[in-house]
Motif scaffolding. Structure first.
Motif, PDB file in Angstrom:
ATOM      1  N   GLU A   5       0.796  -1.216   0.000  1.00 11.40           N
ATOM      2  CA  GLU A   5       0.000   0.000   0.000  1.00 11.40           C
ATOM      3  C   GLU A   5       0.835   1.275   0.000  1.00 11.40           C
ATOM      4  OE1 GLU A   5      -3.135   0.174   2.838  1.00 11.40           O
ATOM      5  OE2 GLU A   5      -3.583  -1.957   2.720  1.00 11.40           O
ATOM      6  N   GLU A   6       2.130   1.178  -0.327  1.00 12.93           N
ATOM      7  CA  GLU A   6       2.948   2.373  -0.251  1.00 12.93           C
ATOM      8  C   GLU A   6       4.103   2.351  -1.244  1.00 12.93           C
ATOM      9  OE1 GLU A   6       3.913   2.231   3.827  1.00 12.93           O
ATOM     10  OE2 GLU A   6       5.036   0.386   3.651  1.00 12.93           O
ATOM     11  N   GLY A  36       1.430   6.978  -0.099  1.00 22.64           N
ATOM     12  CA  GLY A  36       0.437   5.961  -0.399  1.00 22.64           C
ATOM     13  C   GLY A  36       0.368   5.723  -1.893  1.00 22.64           C
ATOM     14  N   MET A  37      -0.382   4.700  -2.295  1.00 26.40           N
ATOM     15  CA  MET A  37      -0.502   4.396  -3.720  1.00 26.40           C
ATOM     16  C   MET A  37      -1.227   5.504  -4.475  1.00 26.40           C
ATOM     17  SD  MET A  37       1.247   1.732  -3.822  1.00 26.40           S
ATOM     18  CE  MET A  37       1.020   1.006  -5.438  1.00 26.40           C
ATOM     19  N   ASP A  38      -1.891   6.405  -3.720  1.00 26.07           N
ATOM     20  CA  ASP A  38      -2.520   7.562  -4.358  1.00 26.07           C
ATOM     21  C   ASP A  38      -1.541   8.725  -4.497  1.00 26.07           C
ATOM     22  OD1 ASP A  38      -2.189   8.216  -1.735  1.00 26.07           O
ATOM     23  OD2 ASP A  38      -4.302   8.634  -1.323  1.00 26.07           O
ATOM     24  N   ASN A  40      -0.141  10.454  -2.250  1.00 29.34           N
ATOM     25  CA  ASN A  40      -0.159  11.411  -1.141  1.00 29.34           C
ATOM     26  C   ASN A  40       0.924  11.036  -0.138  1.00 29.34           C
ATOM     27  OD1 ASN A  40      -2.317  13.033  -2.001  1.00 29.34           O
ATOM     28  ND2 ASN A  40      -3.809  11.540  -1.232  1.00 29.34           N
ATOM     29  N   GLU A  42       2.735  10.339   3.106  1.00 29.50           N
ATOM     30  CA  GLU A  42       2.308   9.937   4.445  1.00 29.50           C
ATOM     31  C   GLU A  42       3.372  10.267   5.493  1.00 29.50           C
ATOM     32  OE1 GLU A  42      -0.586   8.639   5.150  1.00 29.50           O
ATOM     33  OE2 GLU A  42      -1.391   8.064   3.190  1.00 29.50           O
ATOM     34  N   THR A  86       5.682   0.767   8.897  1.00 27.32           N
ATOM     35  CA  THR A  86       5.091   0.974   7.579  1.00 27.32           C
ATOM     36  C   THR A  86       3.625   1.376   7.704  1.00 27.32           C
ATOM     37  OG1 THR A  86       4.464  -1.347   7.402  1.00 27.32           O
ATOM     38  CG2 THR A  86       6.628  -0.735   6.550  1.00 27.32           C
ATOM     39  N   ILE A  87       3.120   1.940   6.631  1.00 29.97           N
ATOM     40  CA  ILE A  87       1.717   2.354   6.615  1.00 29.97           C
ATOM     41  C   ILE A  87       0.804   1.154   6.795  1.00 29.97           C
ATOM     42  CG2 ILE A  87      -0.085   3.389   5.185  1.00 29.97           C
ATOM     43  CD1 ILE A  87       2.143   4.982   3.790  1.00 29.97           C
ATOM     44  N   VAL A  88       1.172   0.034   6.169  1.00 33.61           N
ATOM     45  CA  VAL A  88       0.350  -1.174   6.270  1.00 33.61           C
ATOM     46  C   VAL A  88       0.237  -1.625   7.718  1.00 33.61           C
ATOM     47  CG1 VAL A  88       0.169  -3.597   5.604  1.00 33.61           C
ATOM     48  CG2 VAL A  88       0.928  -1.898   3.935  1.00 33.61           C
ATOM     49  N   LYS A  91      -2.290   0.169   9.923  1.00 32.73           N
ATOM     50  CA  LYS A  91      -3.709  -0.045   9.646  1.00 32.73           C
ATOM     51  C   LYS A  91      -4.113  -1.405  10.196  1.00 32.73           C
ATOM     52  CE  LYS A  91      -3.799   2.698   5.400  1.00 32.73           C
ATOM     53  NZ  LYS A  91      -4.069   2.683   3.942  1.00 32.73           N
TER      54      LYS A  91
END
Length: 334
Positions: A5-6, A36-38, A40, A42, A86-88, A91
């Motif tokens: 996801e990153e 992120g995959m968008d 943006n 983080e 990590t971002i993952v 979450k």
């Protein structure tokens, strides 16, 4: 680098590209960005005076190797590690499946559920019929399309790490609670914990001397080529600005010889390769290399091309000698 996801990337400046002890270009980044995959952003990692050289992912964290510029301003010194979740990992996962390898090398899969989940009854087992596929299911993979080699660390039947850098893989395998084995992507064993004879000496190696046209670095590179029966390569073009690792890699391609950079490992760890009959290229300072050719319980034996002599020194003396270059070692596997 990419995870589920990153995207992880860094920013550096051209003036910060410096040569390492082995003559390779070191690309230092002053900032690491996690998006992120968008796309943006983080997280941003930046610390005054520190540079970032590489990163590995371990479980739910990213481990970044940091460096600082040396006193001469012409190289980098180890600056510690930066651990980033990590971002993952941040979450909450609703359901996940974890694969493990047993001591008998069987694959097992475990389902992980949230702590709030309440199991009202035991899951029922379903029987399934086996189906036999009589069609040809063979797949052919073109080796030229294979990605960069990687190294897997096994410990007691389990995979405990996967790395692109063999030195990092061996470092993982040397941990007391790991006692592992390092295997490359083709299943070839590259290193085994504790598998080393009490003494070993490489006999009849080609002792190439250094001279006005051949540096000590080039002379040791020549020894590695000749001991592997590669005799038609001139090392005179191997200047201080041309990396030994790159040079040896180019001139052993297609021969079955794999050149590996084991810089940063302890002397005891690199002697494993001597025990397997491989000369170890070692930097004794920023400009001069020697060839480690043997060892026993008291110390090591090496050939110095600049002196055109063989020397035997204690382990304490050797560790002091190689600490000047921060344990810069190269070797090879057949």
């Amino acid at each position: 680098a990419f995870t589920e996801e990153e995207i992880v990337y860094g920013i550096g400046k051209e003036k910060d590209i410096l040569l390492s002890m082995s003559g390779e270009s070191t690309y230092a980044l002053y900032k690491v960005i996690i998006a992120g995959m968008d796309l943006n952003i983080e997280k941003t990692i930046e610390e005054n005076g520190y540079f970032y050289l590489s990163a590995d992912f371990e479980e739910d964290s990213m481990v970044i190797d940091k460096a600082v510029v040396n006193m001469d301003g012409d190289g980098y010194l180890y600056g510690g590690k930066e651990y980033v979740r990590t971002i993952v990992a941040e979450k909450e996962e609703v359901v996940s499946i974890v694969a493990r390898v047993t001591d008998l090398m069987y694959d097992e899969y475990y389902i992980t559920l949230p702590s709030s989940f309440v199991m009202k009854k035991t899951p029922e087992k379903e029987e399934v019929l086996f189906a036999v596929n009589k069609k040809n299911t063979t797949s052919v993979i073109n080796k030229t399309d294979r990605k960069e080699d990687y190294y897997v660390v096994y410990s007691f039947g389990e995979i405990v790490g996967v790395y692109n850098d063999i030195a990092k893989a061996i470092s993982k395998a040397t941990l007391k609670n790991i006692a592992g084995t390092v295997v490359n992507s083709e299943g070839k064993v590259f290193w085994e914990r504790g598998i080393k004879a009490p003494s070993f000496y490489i006999e009849n190696y080609p002792a190439t001397p250094a001279d006005e046209d051949t540096t000590a670095r080039a002379a040791v590179a020549d020894m590695i080529l000749k001991i592997n029966n590669i005799n038609d390569v001139s090392v005179k073009r191997l200047s201080d600005s041309y990396g030994v690792y790159k040079f040896l890699g180019e001139n052993t391609e297609g021969t079955g010889i794999t050149i590996i950079d084991v810089s940063g490992l302890s002397l005891d760890d690199v002697l494993y390769f001597v025990n397997r009959g491989s000369i170890v290229y070692a930097m004794k300072d920023r400009y001069n290399a020697i060839a480690i050719t043997g060892y026993n319980v008291n110390g090591i034996t090496y050939y110095d091309p600049a002196e055109e002599k063989r020397f035997t020194i204690t382990y304490e003396e050797a560790e002091t000698l190689f600490s000047v270059s921060e344990n810069t070692f190269l070797t090879y596997m057949q």
